[in-house]
Design a protein around this motif. Structure first.
Motif, PDB file in Angstrom:
ATOM      1  N   LYS A  11     134.878 -19.851 -47.776  1.00  0.00           N
ATOM      2  CA  LYS A  11     135.439 -21.180 -47.555  1.00  0.00           C
ATOM      3  C   LYS A  11     134.868 -22.163 -48.564  1.00  0.00           C
ATOM      4  O   LYS A  11     135.590 -22.999 -49.084  1.00  0.00           O
ATOM      5  CB  LYS A  11     135.140 -21.663 -46.133  1.00  0.00           C
ATOM      6  CG  LYS A  11     135.980 -20.984 -45.093  1.00  0.00           C
ATOM      7  CD  LYS A  11     135.683 -21.531 -43.716  1.00  0.00           C
ATOM      8  CE  LYS A  11     136.494 -20.808 -42.660  1.00  0.00           C
ATOM      9  NZ  LYS A  11     136.212 -21.311 -41.325  1.00  0.00           N
ATOM     10  N   LYS A  15     137.205 -24.434 -51.344  1.00  0.00           N
ATOM     11  CA  LYS A  15     137.335 -25.878 -51.290  1.00  0.00           C
ATOM     12  C   LYS A  15     136.484 -26.624 -52.301  1.00  0.00           C
ATOM     13  O   LYS A  15     136.570 -27.826 -52.390  1.00  0.00           O
ATOM     14  CB  LYS A  15     136.993 -26.364 -49.879  1.00  0.00           C
ATOM     15  CG  LYS A  15     137.975 -25.855 -48.849  1.00  0.00           C
ATOM     16  CD  LYS A  15     137.653 -26.392 -47.491  1.00  0.00           C
ATOM     17  CE  LYS A  15     138.616 -25.844 -46.457  1.00  0.00           C
ATOM     18  NZ  LYS A  15     138.351 -26.366 -45.131  1.00  0.00           N
ATOM     19  N   ILE A  42     130.457 -29.059 -47.905  1.00  0.00           N
ATOM     20  CA  ILE A  42     131.835 -29.498 -47.698  1.00  0.00           C
ATOM     21  C   ILE A  42     131.838 -30.513 -46.556  1.00  0.00           C
ATOM     22  O   ILE A  42     131.372 -30.216 -45.466  1.00  0.00           O
ATOM     23  CB  ILE A  42     132.753 -28.302 -47.333  1.00  0.00           C
ATOM     24  CG1 ILE A  42     132.652 -27.201 -48.387  1.00  0.00           C
ATOM     25  CG2 ILE A  42     134.190 -28.767 -47.148  1.00  0.00           C
ATOM     26  CD1 ILE A  42     133.077 -27.599 -49.771  1.00  0.00           C
TER      27      ILE A  42
END
Length: 59
Positions: A11, A15, A42
């Motif tokens: 992930k 991102k 993030i």
């Protein structure tokens, strides 16, 4: 057994533009310095990067 989805590290890669340990070029004022991406976080507003400028004090 099938995976339910990408794990946490995947992930981060999806991102964020840069990954942990990657060498990058960063602006500090009007100059550009070589640096290393130490950590990626993030958040709701987008990725946040902790970087270290090469040759600078670790603090």
């Amino acid at each position: 057994m099938a995976s339910k989805g990408p794990d946490k590290s995947e992930k981060k890669m999806e991102k964020s533009r840069f990954s942990e340990g990657e060498k990058v070029l960063c602006y500090h004022g009007p100059l550009i310095y070589e640096a290393k991406c130490i950590n990626v976080k993030i958040s709701a507003s987008g990725p946040e990067y902790l970087i270290h400028y090469n040759g600078w004090n670790k603090r």
